[in-house]
Write a protein that holds these residues in place. Structure first.
Motif, PDB file in Angstrom:
ATOM      1  N   LYS A 240     -30.488   3.472  28.325  1.00 51.90           N
ATOM      2  CA  LYS A 240     -30.358   3.738  29.760  1.00 51.90           C
ATOM      3  C   LYS A 240     -29.002   4.322  30.151  1.00 51.90           C
ATOM      4  N   MET A 241     -27.993   4.093  29.304  1.00 47.08           N
ATOM      5  CA  MET A 241     -26.675   4.647  29.617  1.00 47.08           C
ATOM      6  C   MET A 241     -26.692   6.184  29.569  1.00 47.08           C
ATOM      7  N   ALA A 242     -27.690   6.744  28.886  1.00 44.63           N
ATOM      8  CA  ALA A 242     -27.794   8.209  28.799  1.00 44.63           C
ATOM      9  C   ALA A 242     -28.489   8.802  30.016  1.00 44.63           C
ATOM     10  N   TYR A 243     -29.227   7.968  30.763  1.00 43.68           N
ATOM     11  CA  TYR A 243     -29.961   8.463  31.921  1.00 43.68           C
ATOM     12  C   TYR A 243     -28.991   8.999  32.971  1.00 43.68           C
ATOM     13  N   GLY A 244     -29.354  10.135  33.549  1.00 48.29           N
ATOM     14  CA  GLY A 244     -28.552  10.673  34.644  1.00 48.29           C
ATOM     15  C   GLY A 244     -27.278  11.368  34.219  1.00 48.29           C
ATOM     16  N   THR A 245     -27.088  11.563  32.916  1.00 45.06           N
ATOM     17  CA  THR A 245     -25.856  12.211  32.448  1.00 45.06           C
ATOM     18  C   THR A 245     -25.933  13.730  32.522  1.00 45.06           C
ATOM     19  N   GLY A 246     -27.109  14.266  32.781  1.00 45.41           N
ATOM     20  CA  GLY A 246     -27.267  15.719  32.864  1.00 45.41           C
ATOM     21  C   GLY A 246     -28.627  16.091  33.390  1.00 45.41           C
ATOM     22  N   ASN A 247     -28.985  17.361  33.260  1.00 48.47           N
ATOM     23  CA  ASN A 247     -30.230  17.874  33.843  1.00 48.47           C
ATOM     24  C   ASN A 247     -31.292  18.264  32.822  1.00 48.47           C
ATOM     25  N   ILE A 248     -31.044  17.959  31.547  1.00 49.01           N
ATOM     26  CA  ILE A 248     -32.052  18.262  30.530  1.00 49.01           C
ATOM     27  C   ILE A 248     -33.099  17.151  30.542  1.00 49.01           C
ATOM     28  N   PRO A 249     -34.378  17.475  30.750  1.00 48.47           N
ATOM     29  CA  PRO A 249     -35.401  16.436  30.924  1.00 48.47           C
ATOM     30  C   PRO A 249     -35.529  15.500  29.721  1.00 48.47           C
ATOM     31  N   PHE A 250     -35.601  14.213  30.036  1.00 49.90           N
ATOM     32  CA  PHE A 250     -35.974  13.200  29.045  1.00 49.90           C
ATOM     33  C   PHE A 250     -37.367  12.743  29.436  1.00 49.90           C
ATOM     34  N   ILE A 251     -38.365  13.214  28.704  1.00 47.16           N
ATOM     35  CA  ILE A 251     -39.766  13.031  29.105  1.00 47.16           C
ATOM     36  C   ILE A 251     -40.240  11.630  28.720  1.00 47.16           C
ATOM     37  N   ARG A 252     -40.744  10.912  29.717  1.00 42.89           N
ATOM     38  CA  ARG A 252     -41.256   9.568  29.487  1.00 42.89           C
ATOM     39  C   ARG A 252     -42.757   9.547  29.760  1.00 42.89           C
ATOM     40  N   THR A 253     -43.376   8.402  29.517  1.00 44.90           N
ATOM     41  CA  THR A 253     -44.841   8.324  29.615  1.00 44.90           C
ATOM     42  C   THR A 253     -45.356   8.656  31.014  1.00 44.90           C
TER      43      THR A 253
ATOM     44  N   ARG B 209     -31.799  16.922  19.241  1.00 51.43           N
ATOM     45  CA  ARG B 209     -32.613  18.139  19.279  1.00 51.43           C
ATOM     46  C   ARG B 209     -33.301  18.441  17.946  1.00 51.43           C
ATOM     47  N   GLU B 210     -32.575  18.408  16.871  1.00 50.80           N
ATOM     48  CA  GLU B 210     -33.160  18.781  15.580  1.00 50.80           C
ATOM     49  C   GLU B 210     -34.180  17.764  15.089  1.00 50.80           C
ATOM     50  N   SER B 211     -33.903  16.482  15.288  1.00 52.84           N
ATOM     51  CA  SER B 211     -34.837  15.455  14.803  1.00 52.84           C
ATOM     52  C   SER B 211     -36.125  15.452  15.619  1.00 52.84           C
ATOM     53  N   GLN B 212     -36.037  15.741  16.914  1.00 55.08           N
ATOM     54  CA  GLN B 212     -37.242  15.778  17.746  1.00 55.08           C
ATOM     55  C   GLN B 212     -37.977  17.118  17.600  1.00 55.08           C
ATOM     56  N   ASP B 213     -37.240  18.192  17.483  1.00 51.38           N
ATOM     57  CA  ASP B 213     -37.834  19.490  17.145  1.00 51.38           C
ATOM     58  C   ASP B 213     -39.028  19.852  18.033  1.00 51.38           C
ATOM     59  N   ILE B 214     -38.817  19.849  19.339  1.00 50.88           N
ATOM     60  CA  ILE B 214     -39.902  20.198  20.270  1.00 50.88           C
ATOM     61  C   ILE B 214     -40.119  21.709  20.265  1.00 50.88           C
ATOM     62  N   LYS B 215     -41.375  22.111  20.124  1.00 49.43           N
ATOM     63  CA  LYS B 215     -41.719  23.530  20.125  1.00 49.43           C
ATOM     64  C   LYS B 215     -42.853  23.801  21.105  1.00 49.43           C
ATOM     65  N   GLU B 216     -42.925  25.044  21.540  1.00 48.36           N
ATOM     66  CA  GLU B 216     -44.021  25.467  22.403  1.00 48.36           C
ATOM     67  C   GLU B 216     -45.356  25.193  21.722  1.00 48.36           C
ATOM     68  N   ASN B 217     -46.315  24.690  22.483  1.00 54.00           N
ATOM     69  CA  ASN B 217     -47.674  24.349  22.047  1.00 54.00           C
ATOM     70  C   ASN B 217     -47.781  23.023  21.293  1.00 54.00           C
ATOM     71  N   ASP B 218     -46.677  22.281  21.178  1.00 53.54           N
ATOM     72  CA  ASP B 218     -46.803  20.887  20.746  1.00 53.54           C
ATOM     73  C   ASP B 218     -47.552  20.126  21.830  1.00 53.54           C
ATOM     74  N   ILE B 219     -48.285  19.096  21.422  1.00 55.15           N
ATOM     75  CA  ILE B 219     -48.987  18.242  22.380  1.00 55.15           C
ATOM     76  C   ILE B 219     -48.281  16.887  22.435  1.00 55.15           C
ATOM     77  N   LEU B 220     -48.028  16.406  23.645  1.00 53.55           N
ATOM     78  CA  LEU B 220     -47.500  15.056  23.838  1.00 53.55           C
ATOM     79  C   LEU B 220     -48.640  14.161  24.294  1.00 53.55           C
ATOM     80  N   LEU B 221     -48.779  13.003  23.648  1.00 56.02           N
ATOM     81  CA  LEU B 221     -49.841  12.050  23.986  1.00 56.02           C
ATOM     82  C   LEU B 221     -49.223  10.670  24.142  1.00 56.02           C
ATOM     83  N   VAL B 222     -49.595   9.969  25.212  1.00 55.34           N
ATOM     84  CA  VAL B 222     -49.018   8.647  25.493  1.00 55.34           C
ATOM     85  C   VAL B 222     -49.540   7.622  24.492  1.00 55.34           C
ATOM     86  N   ARG B 223     -48.611   6.982  23.792  1.00 50.96           N
ATOM     87  CA  ARG B 223     -48.944   5.941  22.826  1.00 50.96           C
ATOM     88  C   ARG B 223     -48.896   4.548  23.449  1.00 50.96           C
ATOM     89  N   ASP B 224     -47.923   4.313  24.340  1.00 51.93           N
ATOM     90  CA  ASP B 224     -47.691   2.988  24.920  1.00 51.93           C
ATOM     91  C   ASP B 224     -47.781   3.044  26.434  1.00 51.93           C
TER      92      ASP B 224
END
Length: 493
Positions: free
Chosen positions: A323-336, A361-376
């Protein structure tokens, strides 16, 4: 702003919150005086240009009594109501409140209470008229006048300066933030000469209509796509798209997210049929097996695990950055809770700094056309969206699966997105979710889900193209609305 001085006489109702007196807003409004008239929401109500009212708290005992949507603050996203609101009520409860609430097409619902969601709003579409809404929402109806229509009011409401006013006015009441009656103190600059309003209104009206048509298709897709799979052709999909929007509304089922949970009551299984000592009845829902058997003639029934083993799909989860990272900038942190109706919110709840983004960035490696699906997340489990070029610079949380299609030979991300949103797959996901600690999850059981993939490559291609067109058109319309709302008033310096 950092700091400023005001006189004691300038204080309003002993309010001592600095942002409430934001001098940049006052300076901005002063620069508009020659070309704009200013009205508070209260003045617009007094002049009968608009009317305002709030909803009702119907009580939790009413939840789940039926399929008529009870719209709550979390059911509004990207200027529309979710296709599957969380809670539904019975006809009896609806009848007892419907006349008082009187929801009509083109009414605007605005979140009044709820911290991050305050100011979020939507315009009621044909599909949403038979609904109730809670007391944390304000309903605004624009009456006929010569100054503005409902579309211009909607654009003004979503302009940066008005949203900034809303944020500056919110305060904590008991345990929740609210804007309360300060909503009526919001000031709207209205052009003295409406030279651009007519064209902006017509454009936004058309864009919202296109998004509504797409929303209707998304809501009906679980059933339409299954029909296409069973009949081994795209006709049901194409016929639906050709229909008049009012006829589509008539054909659209009135349901909520509980429709994904199934309706079976009791059945027998042998001890030998139990998997991994799981004794949850819903896990063995016999209706699902019957439906899959019906699809076997035209589809290959493939478990997600097989697709992973063959390298066709890859799955990974995000990170909990703290939570300490929340609000530190404008790059979206996508949650469920940050996507609905197959889209990521244009205003995700949390943002992070460039430094934190680079760290993951590198470990998450988000690319166009990836699908995000809610697990929890109980009600949100199984919700999905597709990453577009607008969403690539983002991070995502540990409660989401990132699914990537590695092999595009007759099986691509848009086809997968459609299949994941069929009723048969959504039902499977619901039967496999379980409670871990204090939250529901599907965990690794996602790999047990069986996907009905059309045997016909022609049908695969047609479904993929239809889904891609649907997603693209809706997102393009949303971005265009955002541009217009950002430019409806001069940019604040």
């Amino acid at each position: 702003m950092i700091n400023f001085w005001i006189n004691k006489s300038s204080l309003k109702e002993a309010t001592l919150i600095p942002k409430f007196y934001d001098p940049e807003i006052e300076s901005y409004f002063s620069s508009l005086k020659e070309e704009y008239n200013f009205f508070t929401i209260r003045e617009l109500v007094e002049k009968e240009y608009i009317s305002c009212s709030t909803g009702h708290e119907i009580g939790k005992m009413a939840y789940g009594t039926g399929d008529i949507p009870f719209i709550r603050t979390s059911d509004i996203s990207n200027w529309e109501i979710k296709t599957l609101p969380k809670q539904g009520v019975s006809e009896e409860i609806y009848d007892s409140y419907s006349k008082k609430q009187d929801i009509q097409k083109n009414d605007i619902l605005i979140v009044r209470d709820g911290t991050y969601l305050i100011g979020t709003n939507c315009m009621v579409s044909d599909l949403d008229e038979k609904s109730l809404y809670q007391s944390h929402l304000i309903k605004v109806r624009v009456k006929h006048n010569e100054i503005f229509d409902e579309y211009i009011f909607f654009l003004l409401l979503n302009s940066p300066i008005i949203q900034r006013q809303i944020r500056n006015m919110q305060f904590t009441a008991d345990t929740i933030d609210t804007i309360g009656n300060r909503f009526y103190d919001i000031r709207l600059p209205i052009p003295k000469i409406n030279k651009n309003n007519t064209s902006a209104s017509l454009i936004v009206k058309d864009l919202l209509k296109n998004r509504t048509r797409g929303k209707l298709l998304i809501k009906n897709l679980p059933f339409l796509l299954e029909q296409c799979l069973k009949e081994n052709n795209i006709k049901a999909f194409e016929d639906f798209e050709k229909e008049d929007i009012l006829k589509l509304v008539e054909k659209t089922p009135q349901d909520t997210i509980t429709s994904e949970f199934g309706k079976f009551e009791a059945f027998w299984v042998t001890k030998e049929s139990l998997a991994n000592d799981i004794i949850l009845p819903k896990y063995y829902d016999p209706e699902i097996q019957d439906e899959l058997k019906d699809l076997e003639k035209t589809c290959d029934l493939v478990p997600v695990s097989d697709l992973i083993e063959k390298g066709i799909l890859s799955l990974s989860t995000g990170d909990e950055i703290g939570k300490m990272a929340y609000g530190t900038g404008n790059i979206p942190f996508i949650r469920t809770s940050d996507f609905s109706n197959w889209e990521i919110k244009f205003d995700p709840k949390q943002g992070v700094s460039d430094e934190i983004y680079e760290q993951y960035r590198e470990s998450q490696d988000i690319k166009e056309n990836d699908i995000l699906l809610v697990r929890d997340g109980t009600y949100l489990i199984g919700s999905s969206c597709i990453i577009t070029s607008h969403d690539v610079k983002s991070l995502y949380c540990g409660g989401l699966y990132k699914i990537r299609v590695n092999n595009f030979n007759g099986f691509d991300p848009f086809l997968l997105l459609g299949i994941f949103n069929t009723y048969i797959v959504k039902r499977q996901i619901r039967t496999k979710q379980f409670t871990r600690d204090v939250i529901d999850t599907i965990g690794k059981r996602i790999e047990e889900v069986i996907l009905p993939i059309p045997k016909s490559y022609e049908l695969r291609d047609k479904i993929s193209k239809s889904i891609k067109e649907l997603v693209t058109e809706r997102i393009d319309a949303r971005i265009e609305i955002s541009k217009i709302s950002n430019s409806i008033l001069p940019v604040i310096s």
